[in-house]
Design an enzyme around this catalytic site. Structure first.
Site, PDB file in Angstrom:
ATOM      1  N   GLU A 194       0.832  -1.217   0.000  1.00 19.97           N
ATOM      2  CA  GLU A 194       0.000   0.000   0.000  1.00 19.97           C
ATOM      3  C   GLU A 194       0.861   1.259   0.000  1.00 19.97           C
ATOM      4  O   GLU A 194       2.073   1.205   0.285  1.00 19.97           O
ATOM      5  CB  GLU A 194      -0.928   0.001   1.216  1.00 19.97           C
ATOM      6  CG  GLU A 194      -0.195  -0.017   2.552  1.00 19.97           C
ATOM      7  CD  GLU A 194      -1.003   0.587   3.698  1.00 19.97           C
ATOM      8  OE1 GLU A 194      -1.515   1.704   3.528  1.00 19.97           O
ATOM      9  OE2 GLU A 194      -1.084  -0.061   4.765  1.00 19.97           O
ATOM     10  N   LYS A 234      -3.139  -2.114  15.785  1.00 25.02           N
ATOM     11  CA  LYS A 234      -2.506  -1.553  16.966  1.00 25.02           C
ATOM     12  C   LYS A 234      -3.520  -1.111  17.989  1.00 25.02           C
ATOM     13  O   LYS A 234      -4.698  -0.928  17.688  1.00 25.02           O
ATOM     14  CB  LYS A 234      -1.526  -0.449  16.598  1.00 25.02           C
ATOM     15  CG  LYS A 234      -2.101   0.693  15.818  1.00 25.02           C
ATOM     16  CD  LYS A 234      -1.082   1.792  15.727  1.00 25.02           C
ATOM     17  CE  LYS A 234       0.139   1.446  14.909  1.00 25.02           C
ATOM     18  NZ  LYS A 234      -0.164   1.289  13.461  1.00 25.02           N
TER      19      LYS A 234
END
Ligand code: PSU
Ligand code: MN
Length: 300
Positions: free
Chosen positions: A21, A155
């Site tokens: 990406e 995360k």
């Protein structure tokens, strides 16, 4: 779309290709480490015998396999938009520069015929989503687009238990590479379980093939823990996250700015340590993703 000749040749010859990406470059890390990392990730993929395809949008045209010069541009150019699924038509029509998120990279990888995609972390259900409704479009994309995403978990800026619940509802297999525990990005422990442990790249390839052969539409999430020696201390990272979330609230940051703001603030608060961990885990994911792509080609 413009497919890099090296990438299209590899795809035609059934050789492994790994998608990457570009939001991680433009909005996920500071310059010049973002560019250095993006190029190093490509190197790791090549060293494992696969072909990297970094994906982004230039002047409204999707690029499948950017050149190093293009990667450099995504790393430092101002005004590159963070582009998720809903932004695509506008970016195309207005011929803008767009960095692709996990969701958009999946869409373009799938259109190009690339089935394995490596990144750092996916977006998820944000903390407080009960009120804000802030749930990344990455999760919906995993539900409907046939790409396997290799990441280091999500995360702890996110609500990890809710992210897992959402993925379950959406029918997305959440797998752990050689682990039963969902990794928490900067460290390998979240206290949460993945659905299944995957023993090795070969087994992972069989799972992808089983999903495709049985017309089970959608992505697969392969989570891969950060190597122990690069982990961050839990209390250090938890403190930084708590402070960053508070700051985000105080400054009224909302919507698509949240993730970039949090990533940047956490790097500042940890004196750059979180960035070093982030880089190491992406490189580690690149190695695993390449092996998976290779084994999958062997099965096809
Ligand atoms: N998590 C990271 N680094 C990143 C991102 C997420 O550790 O760079 C980026 C990815 O591109 C991901 C996007 O798809 O943020 C999610 O943003 P949002 O929550 O606005 O969907
Ligand atoms: Mn969001």
């Amino acid at each position: 779309m413009k497919i890099n000749p090296e990438v299209s040749k590899a795809l035609k010859e059934n050789r492994p290709v790994v998608a990457l990406e570009s939001t991680i470059i433009s909005h996920g890390m500071p310059y010049p480490k973002n560019v250095e990392t993006a190029l190093k990730v490509e190197e790791v993929i090549r060293s494992h015998g696969a072909v990297p395809a970094t994906i982004g949008i230039i002047d409204g045209e999707p690029i499948i396999g950017m050149t190093p010069e293009e990667i450099e541009q995504f790393g430092k150019r101002k005004g590159v938009l963070k582009v998720s699924r809903r932004d695509l038509p506008v970016v195309y029509a207005k011929k803008l520069w767009g960095a692709t998120t996990v969701a958009t990279t999946m869409i373009l990888a799938n259109q190009a015929g690339i089935e394995v995609f490596v990144t750092g972390g996916i977006g998820g259900v944000h903390r407080g989503a009960q009120e804000t409704f802030d749930i990344s479009a990455d999760l919906q994309e995993l539900a409907k687009t046939n790409v396997t995403v290799v990441c280091a978990g999500a995360k702890a800026i996110l609500d990890l238990p809710l992210t897992l619940e959402y993925l379950e509802t959406m029918g997305v297999p959440v797998l752990g590479f050689k682990t039963e525990e969902l990794p928490a990005f900067y460290n390998s422990h979240s206290g949460l379980k993945v659905d299944y442990k995957v023993e090795d790249a070969k087994e992972m390839a069989k799972i992808i093939k089983a999903k495709r052969d049985n017309s089970l539409v959608g992505g697969i999430l392969l989570t891969n823990p950060i190597p122990e020696q690069y982990e961050m201390k839990k209390e250090v990272i938890d403190n930084a996250i708590a402070t960053a979330l508070k700051k985000m609230d105080e400054e009224g940051v909302k919507g698509k700015e949240c993730t970039p703001f949090l990533l940047k603030t956490i790097v500042e608060l940890t004196g750059g340590d979180s960035l070093e961990s982030n880089i190491k885990l992406v490189l580690n994911n690149a190695a695993v993703g390449s092996e998976v792509a290779k084994e999958y080609c062997n099965l096809k």
